[in-house]
Design a protein around this motif. Structure first.
Motif, PDB file in Angstrom:
ATOM      1  N   LEU A   1      15.831 -35.668 -15.394  1.00  0.00           N
ATOM      2  CA  LEU A   1      15.835 -36.646 -16.489  1.00  0.00           C
ATOM      3  C   LEU A   1      14.740 -36.385 -17.501  1.00  0.00           C
ATOM      4  CD1 LEU A   1      16.448 -40.000 -14.556  1.00  0.00           C
ATOM      5  CD2 LEU A   1      18.013 -38.918 -16.176  1.00  0.00           C
ATOM      6  N   THR A   2      13.500 -36.237 -17.029  1.00  0.00           N
ATOM      7  CA  THR A   2      12.366 -36.164 -17.950  1.00  0.00           C
ATOM      8  C   THR A   2      11.442 -34.974 -17.711  1.00  0.00           C
ATOM      9  OG1 THR A   2      11.274 -37.763 -16.482  1.00  0.00           O
ATOM     10  CG2 THR A   2      12.275 -38.630 -18.491  1.00  0.00           C
ATOM     11  N   GLY A   3      11.451 -34.384 -16.511  1.00  0.00           N
ATOM     12  CA  GLY A   3      10.607 -33.229 -16.253  1.00  0.00           C
ATOM     13  C   GLY A   3       9.610 -33.456 -15.125  1.00  0.00           C
ATOM     14  N   LYS A   4       8.931 -32.405 -14.745  1.00  0.00           N
ATOM     15  CA  LYS A   4       8.033 -32.436 -13.590  1.00  0.00           C
ATOM     16  C   LYS A   4       6.716 -33.155 -13.857  1.00  0.00           C
ATOM     17  CE  LYS A   4       9.921 -28.215 -11.532  1.00  0.00           C
ATOM     18  NZ  LYS A   4       9.642 -26.854 -11.039  1.00  0.00           N
ATOM     19  N   ASP A   5       6.396 -33.381 -15.123  1.00  0.00           N
ATOM     20  CA  ASP A   5       5.129 -34.043 -15.452  1.00  0.00           C
ATOM     21  C   ASP A   5       5.237 -35.560 -15.425  1.00  0.00           C
ATOM     22  OD1 ASP A   5       3.898 -31.595 -15.832  1.00  0.00           O
ATOM     23  OD2 ASP A   5       4.392 -31.505 -17.958  1.00  0.00           O
ATOM     24  N   TRP A   6       6.366 -36.075 -14.966  1.00  0.00           N
ATOM     25  CA  TRP A   6       6.607 -37.519 -15.024  1.00  0.00           C
ATOM     26  C   TRP A   6       6.566 -38.141 -13.633  1.00  0.00           C
ATOM     27  CZ3 TRP A   6       8.333 -40.443 -19.502  1.00  0.00           C
ATOM     28  CH2 TRP A   6       8.284 -39.695 -20.685  1.00  0.00           C
TER      29      TRP A   6
END
Length: 313
Positions: A51-56
């Motif tokens: 959905l938004t990436g690994k930093d979330w």
């Protein structure tokens, strides 16, 4: 300018919803997302990465019954969010934004029945503090006046809107203006059966308005759901731009990309094998990046024109 995003996506695992969410997060420079009606009993790291990436980071309140579910996601490289209180209708938390301090952010998914929404106003009232800037946003499932409804049954100022107005007045919350479509939900029917309503909104307390005197919400294009996403703009840009250049999958669809990779890679380099490999990768990615930026300029312009057409429709 960075933003918080709230959206009743009607199923966060839908391919269309996931793709649109990812695009909006990128285009609107989003650092906090509150999707509602996820229709999921559970969510894992793989879902969030898609959905938004690994930093979330994320927190999910699961679906109760046949529909519902609230998810909050935040970019951990930009902000810190601590969940304080949850229920099937709200997720309340403290959001720390560099240079702007601590904010209280509430993601709302109100029940359709005004009687069941009584617990929503009670729970919200118990966790409000006037001195902390607070943002309450989401799908309230409530229309406040006749201008917020078109089609269907005639609007009545009944218990539902009375309760919401009473909460806003008692706890000093105000509605701010918006850019974009006036209505946030449509029943997707045509002709005389079509209904438009403003069910989704952001309300702010006075402490927020003091920090953001020109606060405004942006109603985005209604895609992949019968609700529109709402972006709340923060005046200061808090999301640092990444300097990392990544290979885009779309490059593989262009024959010219293969030629760029070939010519960039075949150049001679000197030194140990690790340094040679690093320089080749760096040189190839930069060449693809600048080629892609020029090549895809027309595609981005076309995408923006299509968004404008969707909003006009």
């Amino acid at each position: 300018m960075s933003s918080l995003l709230f959206w009743n996506c009607r199923g966060v695992r839908k391919k269309e919803a996931a793709l649109y969410l990812k695009e909006v997060v990128r285009d609107q420079d989003i650092f906090f997302v509150g999707p509602m009606e996820t229709n999921m009993t559970g969510i894992d790291r793989k879902d969030v990465d898609g959905l938004t990436g690994k930093d979330w980071q994320y927190f999910h309140f699961p679906v109760v019954g046949l529909s519902g579910g609230i998810l909050v996601l935040w970019n951990k490289k930009v902000v810190t969010f601590v969940v304080k209180e949850t229920s099937s209708q709200i997720i309340v938390g403290g959001l720390f934004i560099p240079n702007l301090g601590l904010w209280k952010v509430v993601t709302v998914y109100g029940r359709r029945c005004c009687k069941e929404r009584e617990s929503l106003w009670s729970q919200l009232g118990s966790c409000m503090e006037n001195y902390i800037p607070s943002i309450i946003c989401g799908d309230f499932n409530c229309v406040l006046n006749k201008e917020e409804k078109r089609g269907g049954k005639r609007f009545l100022f009944s218990k539902g809107p009375r309760d919401m107005k009473c909460f806003m007045m008692n706890f000093d919350f105000n509605y701010v203006g918006n850019i974009g479509p006036r209505f946030t939900w449509c029943n997707n029917k045509e002709g005389a059966s079509q209904i438009w309503e403003r069910l989704d909104r952001c309300i702010l307390n006075s402490a927020t308005l003091q920090k953001l005197p020109v606060a405004v919400t942006r109603h985005l294009a209604r895609v992949a759901s019968d609700h529109i996403p709402i972006a709340f703009k923060i005046d200061e840009k808090v999301c640092p731009k990444s300097k990392t250049i990544k290979f885009e999958d779309t490059s593989r669809s262009y024959p010219a990309a293969k030629s760029i990779v070939y010519h960039s890679w075949k150049k001679n380099d000197f030194g140990d094998e690790v340094m040679i490999l690093q320089r080749k990768i760096s040189r190839t990615l930069k060449a693809l990046f600048f080629w892609s930026r020029n090549k895809c300029k027309d595609l981005n312009m076309l995408k923006e024109e299509l968004k404008k057409e969707i909003l006009a429709l």
